[in-house]
Design an enzyme around this catalytic site. Structure first.
Site, short mmCIF file in Angstrom:
data_model
loop_
_atom_site.label_atom_id
_atom_site.label_comp_id
_atom_site.label_asym_id
_atom_site.label_seq_id
_atom_site.Cartn_x
_atom_site.Cartn_y
_atom_site.Cartn_z
N GLU A 1 -14.21 -9.46 -7.52
CA GLU A 1 -14.38 -9.95 -6.15
C GLU A 1 -15.79 -9.60 -5.70
O GLU A 1 -16.26 -8.51 -5.94
CB GLU A 1 -13.35 -9.20 -5.30
CG GLU A 1 -13.40 -9.51 -3.85
CD GLU A 1 -13.17 -10.98 -3.59
OE1 GLU A 1 -12.14 -11.50 -4.05
OE2 GLU A 1 -14.03 -11.59 -2.95
N CYS B 1 -19.98 0.40 -2.20
CA CYS B 1 -20.09 -0.33 -3.47
C CYS B 1 -21.39 -0.05 -4.23
O CYS B 1 -21.37 0.56 -5.29
CB CYS B 1 -19.95 -1.83 -3.23
SG CYS B 1 -18.33 -2.25 -2.60
N LEU C 1 -34.25 -8.55 -0.18
CA LEU C 1 -35.63 -8.12 -0.35
C LEU C 1 -36.13 -7.53 0.96
O LEU C 1 -37.32 -7.52 1.24
CB LEU C 1 -36.48 -9.34 -0.77
CG LEU C 1 -37.74 -9.04 -1.58
CD1 LEU C 1 -37.41 -8.42 -2.93
CD2 LEU C 1 -38.55 -10.33 -1.79
N ASP D 1 0.86 -1.18 0.00
CA ASP D 1 0.00 0.00 0.00
C ASP D 1 0.90 1.23 0.00
O ASP D 1 2.03 1.18 0.50
CB ASP D 1 -0.91 0.00 1.24
CG ASP D 1 -2.19 0.80 0.99
OD1 ASP D 1 -3.26 0.19 0.87
OD2 ASP D 1 -2.10 2.05 0.90
#
Ligand code: UDX
Length: 443
Positions: A158, A270, A260, A36
């Site tokens: 992923e 995301c 649901l 990183d």
């Protein structure tokens, strides 16, 4: 495959996706280097600390560090020297003020790594990217890597969920290999052999399809959530009950009950940004109409937040200013400390802006919330923030909130009024304990 034959892996980017991938692959026996550019993150991981909340991951990090199979670095030269396969796991956030996805971290990762690639190797993208990104990155790799054509690119999306990241990585419901050669396919097979041995279904396809799979999957999930929330709006107008409706739909196994759950809707790092990036890219390539419904999915989802505030306002007799409001939950979902596009904090912040005194409690996300929204007040428990509240609002369905005893909570609040933003509580139990109970889409 003996240890000596296993491909050596590097993982570029050690956020949710990368740290989990690096740790899990090391736990499967691979020799892994995680990279990183954020030195603090690397220091933490080296010292055995996972820089975010993810159940099971700290224990696995400790074990894999001890095994000597997992190291962390900030040096691209070291990563390039180590890896036979380099997984790109950096973030692809939404661009500020735009729907498009910000590819600068992916591009920076490739630009950082490529000049050190001097031998035949595979770069495998895992980050969620708009279709077409891989072919652009392949051009960059070939241009910048001394090994030139010897560097191949694959896409391996992923699907892990926060809160279940370890299990989703070690026992995924499927693997997708987007490859352009048999060699790349063979390399990915070697990298995932222990997972393939579990009988995991695998789809081998081209790069563009592999990129699209992830966007299509997240768009489908977001659409399913917004679908039931659209039904909640219809229920609100008709006095029908969306919880019973959802239950009845779920018994049809062509529909299924997962994703649901009606309520405050989706957030996180995301789903929201992926549907926007997908719609944006589709427009760029001339097929915007095909996914224009994603704009509606987004709009339904945003309305859930304002409708939740409407319910609070109704319970307060029409005014938020001056009211004391207890917010239970800050994370975008339970078992996570992630507050990216968190519906809970969006609602809390808006009510604060409308003049309410808002106090927030969350079992894991308070530090992140405090940093991001210092203007809000925070408490140490559900009981603590509920003291003298005019209304309690459940915004993230943590297990500990489901277990609250309404008669005990009733003793500390000023008024026994609750909005259940996640359909997490038993309305009958709360009502019989004397609470005025409201939930979206329910009478
Ligand atoms: C998602 C995808 O599930 C995962 O496959 C992908 O790799 C990354 O994006 P994640 O963001 O961790 O994972 O969260 P997820 O569990 O999908 O929940 C997303 C949001 O939807 C949460 O805010 C959750 O509260 C909400 N949600 C989920 C609902 O409102 N109703 C539901 O029925 C399910």
């Amino acid at each position: 495959m003996s240890q000596a034959e296993l491909p050596r892996l590097t993982v570029i980017g050690t956020g949710y996706l990368g740290a989990t991938h690096a740790i899990c692959m090391a736990s499967l026996g691979y020799d892994v280097v995680g990279l990183d550019v954020d030195d603090r993150k690397i220091q933490k991981l080296r010292s055995g600390e996972v820089p975010f909340f993810e159940p099971g991951l700290p224990e696995l990090l400790a074990k894999t560090l001890e095994s000597g199979r997992l190291r962390f670095t900030t040096s691209y030269a070291e990563a390039a020297e180590h890896g036979d396969i380099h997984f790109i796991c950096v973030g692809t956030p939404q661009q500020p003020g735009l729907d498009a996805c910000d590819l600068s971290y992916v591009e920076a990762a490739v630009r950082g790594l490529a000049p050190h690639l001097t031998r035949h190797c595979l770069v495998a993208g895992k980050s969620t990217v708009p279709v077409g990104t891989a072919s652009h990155l392949l051009g960059l790799l070939r241009e910048l890597a001394p090994a030139g054509e010897e560097v191949e690119l694959a896409w391996n999306p992923e699907f892990l969920r926060e809160g279940f990241a370890v299990d989703d990585t070690l026992r995924p419901d499927r693997l997708v290999f987007g490859v352009a050669s048999d060699w790349a396919r063979e390399r990915l097979t070697a990298a995932f052999q222990p997972i393939l041995d579990l009988g995991t279904p695998t789809v081998v396809t081209d790069l563009a399809t592999a990129e699209l799979v992830k966007m299509a999957a997240n768009s489908f999930l977001a659409t399913k959530i917004s679908y039931i929330n659209a039904m909640a709006e219809v229920c609100e107008a008709t006095g029908a009950d969306v919880r019973d409706l959802a239950q009845a739909l779920a018994y049809d196994d062509r529909i299924g009950g997962r994703f649901l759950q009606p309520g405050l809707g989706f957030g996180g790092g995301c789903l929201p940004k992926d549907i926007r990036a997908f719609a944006h890219r589709a427009e760029e390539i001339g097929v915007g109409q095909a996914v224009s419904f994603l704009r509606e999915v987004d709009a339904i989802n945003r309305r859930r937040r304002s409708r939740t505030i409407d319910l609070v306002r109704e319970l307060l007799g029409g005014r938020l200013d001056g009211a004391r409001i207890a917010c239970l939950g800050a994370a975008f979902k339970p078992n996570s400390d992630d507050i990216r596009d968190a519906p809970a904090l969006d609602v809390a912040r808006t009510m604060h802006g409308l003049g309410a005194t808002v106090r927030v409690y969350d079992p894991a996300a308070l530090d992140n919330a405090r940093r991001m929204y210092p203007e809000l007040r925070y408490g140490t428990s559900a009981m603590d923030v509920a003291r003298d509240a005019d209304v309690v609002v459940l915004l993230t369905e943590w297990a500990e909130f489901r277990q609250i005893d309404p008669t005990v909570l009733a003793q500390v609040v000023r008024r026994t009024r609750i909005v259940d933003g996640r359909h997490a509580l038993d309305a009958d139990v709360w009502r019989s304990a004397g609470w005025e109970y409201r939930a979206l889409g329910r009478p």
